[in-house]
Write an enzyme that holds these catalytic residues in place. Structure first.
Site, short mmCIF file in Angstrom:
data_model
loop_
_atom_site.label_atom_id
_atom_site.label_comp_id
_atom_site.label_asym_id
_atom_site.label_seq_id
_atom_site.Cartn_x
_atom_site.Cartn_y
_atom_site.Cartn_z
N LYS A 86 -0.27 7.27 -23.59
CA LYS A 86 0.11 7.53 -24.99
C LYS A 86 1.60 7.23 -25.17
CE LYS A 86 -3.86 9.99 -24.58
NZ LYS A 86 -4.67 10.02 -23.37
N ARG A 135 -13.66 15.00 -34.01
CA ARG A 135 -12.97 16.07 -33.30
C ARG A 135 -13.43 17.38 -33.94
NH1 ARG A 135 -10.60 14.61 -28.57
NH2 ARG A 135 -12.84 14.49 -28.51
N TYR A 140 0.84 -1.21 0.00
CA TYR A 140 0.00 0.00 0.00
C TYR A 140 0.87 1.25 0.00
CZ TYR A 140 -3.84 3.15 0.83
OH TYR A 140 -4.75 4.14 0.69
N PHE A 182 -7.65 21.37 -24.89
CA PHE A 182 -7.95 19.95 -24.97
C PHE A 182 -9.18 19.73 -24.09
CE2 PHE A 182 -7.87 15.46 -23.94
CZ PHE A 182 -7.98 14.97 -25.23
C1 P70 Z 1 -7.21 10.76 -26.74
C2 P70 Z 1 -7.09 10.62 -25.23
C3 P70 Z 1 -6.25 12.14 -23.56
C4 P70 Z 1 -5.48 13.31 -23.20
C5 P70 Z 1 -4.72 14.02 -24.16
C6 P70 Z 1 -4.03 15.17 -23.77
C7 P70 Z 1 -3.24 15.95 -24.77
C8 P70 Z 1 -4.77 14.92 -21.57
C9 P70 Z 1 -5.50 13.78 -21.89
C10 P70 Z 1 -6.29 13.11 -20.80
C11 P70 Z 1 -8.37 10.18 -24.55
C12 P70 Z 1 -9.48 11.12 -24.78
C13 P70 Z 1 -9.76 12.10 -23.85
C14 P70 Z 1 -10.78 13.01 -24.09
C15 P70 Z 1 -11.46 12.95 -25.28
C16 P70 Z 1 -11.23 11.94 -26.18
C17 P70 Z 1 -10.24 11.04 -25.94
N1 P70 Z 1 -6.52 11.84 -24.73
N2 P70 Z 1 -4.07 15.58 -22.50
O1 P70 Z 1 -7.78 9.84 -27.35
O2 P70 Z 1 -5.63 11.96 -20.41
O3 P70 Z 1 -7.24 10.14 -21.06
O4 P70 Z 1 -5.29 9.69 -19.53
O5 P70 Z 1 -7.23 11.02 -18.75
O6 P70 Z 1 -4.68 13.62 -25.43
O7 P70 Z 1 -6.70 11.73 -27.30
P1 P70 Z 1 -6.40 10.63 -19.92
#
Ligand code: P70
Length: 462
Positions: A262, A386, A76, A128
């Site tokens: 990613k 998008r 933990y 984003f």
């Molecule tokens: C995608 C994913 C996540 C993402 C990112 C950037 C530049 C933060 C995050 C969040 C998943 C996704 C998220 C929202 C809408 C569609 C898809 N991107 N910053 O497919 O990270 O998902 O680990 O919480 O691209 O682009 P997480």
């Protein structure tokens, strides 16, 4: 770097395990689309043949990462794997203080809560979805200060992720530096089409911000891809390694967050890092409220181990070259038949310009949403909208944000698909391109309050 006749790259790995995929009929896909409300997020994975919805958590781990899963220390508190992760982050990126989180948005949540006060303004190089939502939930307002080129799909400018310093200066003059808790910078910019920031721009930004005492926080989710573009296209960096460039990018920032799903080649994981001890103290306190103890942050020990190993693999020169070049291969192939895509091809995905592809549709008929559905119908290839659906509504006016970019993202998981998969994807897009004039719009029939694109439902117009 070609030698004589050798110009092609090959995947720098051999395939040890395979996961069979299902091939479906058009009828099956039509039924699946109706059941999914014409939203590719609502399709079941088993209904998809080539899954280009996202590169998030979908990459293939290496044998070394899988071996790392076996040395998970599931204590933990004080898991050995946390210290490996911390060390990997310090070595690769150079930030001293690390707080693990279960994924990227959890880190966004924590940093937004710590740094943002009601009424603050957060300038950044394009929004984003999750990042902006957490900034808004903390009482802030995001302001886009990316260069104009980023909003023009056909513009070939190689660093469309750059910040327009004049736009930024106008925001700072209007609101005052004390209203700006940090600059929200991203490498590479997802919503602009996976477009990189140049180091020249980042250095100038750093200098400007240092003068105003505004810290830069970096969303470094896809930093290795950004570094590869700098190495290939920015003057003076051809003989720097991707690892060196990554380190240099980080050196210009106060802290960062990362969705490790990613670049870092894991199925789950993220973290927050900073050089500011005060911010670190607050973050490691908040993480126990929302995620878990500060030495696991919602992750299993094995997940942290896989992340530490994947992070080192992410800056391997053969890996990053094959990764970005595979995306470029698909982009150039699709575009070779006249299909409009965002130029230049980005680091993690090929973005189709749905506004031009379906130029007979109004944006409120959701052209990108429809196009993503049609590509699935055509060949079982899953992509993601998008555009106007992703952009959501303006919280003040309640109106749809009519964003300039109305795109469909074909996102390539790392180390998962081969060149032949890319060929099939291109041919599928061409089939849809050939019948584009017959394609009609969609009507939104269900709209969730937050991040509506994930769960919204649509019906095709007759
Ligand atoms: C995608 C994913 C996540 C993402 C990112 C950037 C530049 C933060 C995050 C969040 C998943 C996704 C998220 C929202 C809408 C569609 C898809 N991107 N910053 O497919 O990270 O998902 O680990 O919480 O691209 O682009 P997480």
């Amino acid at each position: 770097m070609s030698e004589g006749r050798r110009r092609s790259w090959a995947e720098p790995y051999k395939i040890k395990v395979v996961e069979p995929v299902r091939v479906t009929t058009r009828e099956e896909r039509r039924t699946a689309l109706d059941e999914a409300g014409w939203n590719t997020f609502l399709l079941k994975s088993r209904e998809v043949t080539i899954d280009l919805l996202t590169d998030s958590g979908t990459s293939a781990m290496s044998d070394k990462q899988w071996a790392g899963m076996m040395v998970g220390d599931e204590a933990y508190a004080g898991s050995e794997n946390f210290y490996h992760l911390e060390k990997a982050i310090q070595d690769i990126y150079g930030y001293p203080f690390v707080v693990p989180t279960h994924q990227g948005r959890a880190a966004e949540h924590i940093i937004s809560r710590i740094l943002i006060k009601a009424g603050d303004i957060i300038p950044g190089n394009m929004y984003f979805t999750t990042t902006r939502l957490h900034q808004e939930l903390a009482g802030g307002t995001f302001v886009d200060v990316i260069v104009d080129e980023a909003h023009e799909p056909a513009n070939e400018y190689p660093f469309k992720g750059d910040v327009d310093l004049e736009k930024l200066d106008r925001v700072v003059s209007e609101h005052g530096a004390e209203k700006i808790p940090y600059i929200s910078l991203a490498t590479t910019v997802n919503m602009a089409g996976g477009q990189p920031v140049s180091l020249k721009n980042l250095k100038a930004l750093h200098e400007y911000c240092a003068g105003k005492k505004i810290p830069i926080y970096l969303d470094k989710t896809r930093i290795a891809e950004n570094a590869y573009f700098i190495q290939q296209n920015e003057e003076g960096y051809a003989d720097h390694s991707v690892a060196e460039i990554v380190r240099e990018i980080c050196s210009h920032t106060e802290g960062a967050w990362m969705s490790a799903k990613k670049d870092a080649l894991v199925n789950i994981g993220g973290y927050l890092v900073t050089r500011d001890e005060e911010v670190f103290e607050q973050a490691r306190n908040l993480v126990v409220v929302y995620e878990g103890l500060h030495t696991y942050g919602g992750l299993a020990g094995r997940d942290m181990e896989a992340m530490a190993i994947g992070m080192r693999e992410s800056v391997d020169p053969d890996h990053i070259r094959a990764r970005v070049e595979q995306v470029r291969y698909l982009g150039h192939k699709i575009a070779s038949e006249g299909v409009p895509i965002v130029r230049p091809v980005g680091g993690h995905a090929v973005f189709l310009d749905a506004r031009t592809f379906l130029d007979h549709l109004d944006q409120e008929e959701f052209p990108a949403q429809r196009l993503a559905a049609e590509i699935y119908l055509e060949g079982g290839v899953r992509s993601m909208e998008r555009g106007i659906v992703s952009a959501g509504r303006d919280p003040e006016t309640g109106e749809n944000r009519r964003v300039k970019l109305e795109l469909v993202r074909l996102t390539i998981p790392r180390r998962v698909y081969t060149q032949s998969h890319m060929d099939v994807v291109a041919e599928t897009v061409w089939e849809v391109w050939d019948r584009r004039r017959e394609i009609k719009g969609l009507e939104m029939v269900h709209e969730p309050k937050y991040l509506r694109f994930f769960q919204a439902r649509f019906e095709p117009k007759a």
